[in-house]
Motif scaffolding. Structure first.
Motif, PDB file in Angstrom:
ATOM      1  N   VAL A 123      24.722 -50.591   4.996  1.00 30.14           N
ATOM      2  CA  VAL A 123      23.268 -50.461   4.848  1.00 30.14           C
ATOM      3  C   VAL A 123      22.812 -51.101   3.537  1.00 30.14           C
ATOM      4  CG1 VAL A 123      21.377 -48.822   4.544  1.00 30.14           C
ATOM      5  CG2 VAL A 123      23.091 -48.424   6.306  1.00 30.14           C
ATOM      6  N   LEU A 124      23.537 -50.837   2.463  1.00 32.75           N
ATOM      7  CA  LEU A 124      23.186 -51.429   1.164  1.00 32.75           C
ATOM      8  C   LEU A 124      23.293 -52.950   1.211  1.00 32.75           C
ATOM      9  CD1 LEU A 124      24.996 -48.961  -1.280  1.00 32.75           C
ATOM     10  CD2 LEU A 124      22.540 -49.095  -0.788  1.00 32.75           C
TER      11      LEU A 124
ATOM     12  N   GLY B 146      27.535 -56.311  10.707  1.00 37.91           N
ATOM     13  CA  GLY B 146      27.250 -57.269  11.768  1.00 37.91           C
ATOM     14  C   GLY B 146      26.289 -56.712  12.803  1.00 37.91           C
ATOM     15  N   ALA B 147      26.441 -55.420  13.127  1.00 35.64           N
ATOM     16  CA  ALA B 147      25.530 -54.803  14.089  1.00 35.64           C
ATOM     17  C   ALA B 147      24.105 -54.722  13.543  1.00 35.64           C
ATOM     18  CB  ALA B 147      26.036 -53.407  14.446  1.00 35.64           C
ATOM     19  N   LEU B 148      23.977 -54.399  12.249  1.00 37.24           N
ATOM     20  CA  LEU B 148      22.647 -54.331  11.641  1.00 37.24           C
ATOM     21  C   LEU B 148      21.977 -55.700  11.609  1.00 37.24           C
ATOM     22  CD1 LEU B 148      23.412 -51.918   8.656  1.00 37.24           C
ATOM     23  CD2 LEU B 148      22.005 -51.407  10.652  1.00 37.24           C
ATOM     24  N   ARG B 149      22.748 -56.716  11.305  1.00 41.78           N
ATOM     25  CA  ARG B 149      22.177 -58.065  11.227  1.00 41.78           C
ATOM     26  C   ARG B 149      21.864 -58.645  12.608  1.00 41.78           C
ATOM     27  NH1 ARG B 149      26.032 -60.620   6.433  1.00 41.78           N
ATOM     28  NH2 ARG B 149      24.848 -59.735   4.677  1.00 41.78           N
ATOM     29  N   ALA B 150      22.504 -58.124  13.636  1.00 41.16           N
ATOM     30  CA  ALA B 150      22.272 -58.632  14.992  1.00 41.16           C
ATOM     31  C   ALA B 150      21.026 -58.035  15.641  1.00 41.16           C
ATOM     32  CB  ALA B 150      23.488 -58.341  15.867  1.00 41.16           C
TER      33      ALA B 150
ATOM     34  N   LEU C 282      11.774 -57.457  17.640  1.00 41.40           N
ATOM     35  CA  LEU C 282      11.664 -56.052  18.023  1.00 41.40           C
ATOM     36  C   LEU C 282      11.403 -55.185  16.802  1.00 41.40           C
ATOM     37  CD1 LEU C 282      11.897 -53.864  20.186  1.00 41.40           C
ATOM     38  CD2 LEU C 282      14.369 -53.825  19.789  1.00 41.40           C
ATOM     39  N   THR C 283      12.051 -55.507  15.696  1.00 42.23           N
ATOM     40  CA  THR C 283      11.841 -54.742  14.466  1.00 42.23           C
ATOM     41  C   THR C 283      10.392 -54.834  14.008  1.00 42.23           C
ATOM     42  OG1 THR C 283      14.129 -55.160  13.817  1.00 42.23           O
ATOM     43  CG2 THR C 283      12.620 -54.419  12.099  1.00 42.23           C
ATOM     44  N   GLU C 284       9.835 -56.047  14.032  1.00 39.36           N
ATOM     45  CA  GLU C 284       8.444 -56.232  13.610  1.00 39.36           C
ATOM     46  C   GLU C 284       7.480 -55.498  14.542  1.00 39.36           C
ATOM     47  OE1 GLU C 284       7.865 -60.400  13.462  1.00 39.36           O
ATOM     48  OE2 GLU C 284       9.092 -60.705  11.653  1.00 39.36           O
TER      49      GLU C 284
ATOM     50  N   ILE D 174      22.725 -50.244  17.148  1.00 41.22           N
ATOM     51  CA  ILE D 174      24.044 -50.463  16.534  1.00 41.22           C
ATOM     52  C   ILE D 174      25.132 -49.569  17.115  1.00 41.22           C
ATOM     53  CG2 ILE D 174      22.937 -51.146  14.379  1.00 41.22           C
ATOM     54  CD1 ILE D 174      23.814 -48.481  13.177  1.00 41.22           C
ATOM     55  N   LEU D 175      24.739 -48.571  17.919  1.00 43.08           N
ATOM     56  CA  LEU D 175      25.736 -47.628  18.427  1.00 43.08           C
ATOM     57  C   LEU D 175      26.826 -48.279  19.272  1.00 43.08           C
ATOM     58  CD1 LEU D 175      26.185 -44.666  17.933  1.00 43.08           C
ATOM     59  CD2 LEU D 175      24.939 -44.139  20.040  1.00 43.08           C
TER      60      LEU D 175
END
Length: 269
Positions: free
Chosen positions: A94-95, A154-158, A163-165, A186-187
């Protein structure tokens, strides 16, 4: 009558597919068992023991608490080490995802740690620490931490930026954003990371127990080696194999339950 016939055919086809898949999985193991039993007829037991003897040794381990306690000790060490590595790795990921400076600082260090052999961490732990359990916990965390960190990162960056916006336009709370978007995204990668690292951890813990423990599956394997007891060595090895398969199947079942909507959506396409 006409509507029932296709349904019956579909059901029969599904059963046949399951049986065919099971046969394909079982066939290599059947060949391996047959070859081992043939070898057991021509070689001494300390090289190729009969699998019947190995089976009874497995039953002996399961039915004697003093022996099965060593299996549970190893299982506890694996799960504790993986849990510690996952929590620390997820926080680091996360950091690193939020800060480019942190990413540039930590990535080379984690890559360097990833290249250090497990046996080296065992030696370091024996020199640095006195307690056996903390030694093994330290080894388990350090050997699996880089993989967990990079996999979660990698999951966070993918995650989809569009969708986030879109989600952020609704101004959700941090908890709502985390529970409804980040976790579902990310699960699947987290489940995969656990299944992969579980196998790695089972190998690392054996090395750690061989060198720096007075109990556990690795310690028992060392005893069997000193006695040239191949049947015992196989029986203790199978304890870890059973555990890894059991936990991996449990993770897969949990993954199927949590993402059952995927199967529904695939059927509707």
């Amino acid at each position: 009558m006409n509507s029932r016939a296709p349904a019956a055919q579909t059901s029969s086809f599904a059963v046949l597919s399951v049986l065919t898949g099971a046969a394909r999985i079982a066939a290599p193991f059947a060949v391996l068992i047959a070859l081992w039993q043939i070898a057991a007829q021509f070689f001494p037991p300390y090289l190729f023991p009969s699998l019947v003897d190995v089976f009874w040794r497995c039953i002996e381990i399961f039915t004697h608490w003093s022996q099965f306690a060593n299996v549970l000790a190893t299982v506890w060490r694996i799960l504790a080490g993986l849990a510690g590595a996952f929590v620390i790795g997820a926080l680091l990921a996360v950091l690193m995802a939020r800060s480019l400076a942190v990413d540039r600082f930590l990535s080379p260090i984690l890559a360097f740690f990833q290249g250090i052999p497990a046996l080296s961490w065992v030696v370091f732990a024996i020199i640095w620490f006195h307690g056996i359990e903390f030694r093994i916990f330290f080894i388990m965390v350090l050997t699996t931490l880089p993989a967990f960190t990079f996999q979660v990162l990698g999951a966070l960056r993918a995650m989809s930026k569009d969708l986030t916006e879109m989600v952020m336009s609704f101004r959700p709370t941090r908890f709502k954003l985390f529970s409804t978007m980040i976790v579902p995204a990310i699960l699947p990668d987290i489940f995969t990371a656990w299944k992969v690292n579980l196998g790695n951890a089972s190998r690392v813990v054996v090395v750690a127990e061989l060198v720096g423990a007075t109990g556990g599956v690795g310690y028992e394997l060392l005893q069997q080696q000193q006695l040239f007891d191949m049947a015992g060595a196989l029986a203790w090895t199978l304890q870890l194999v059973f555990f890894v398969l059991l936990v991996q199947n449990a993770i897969t079942l949990l993954e199927t339950m949590l993402f059952s909507y995927r199967a529904v959506s695939e059927r509707t396409l």
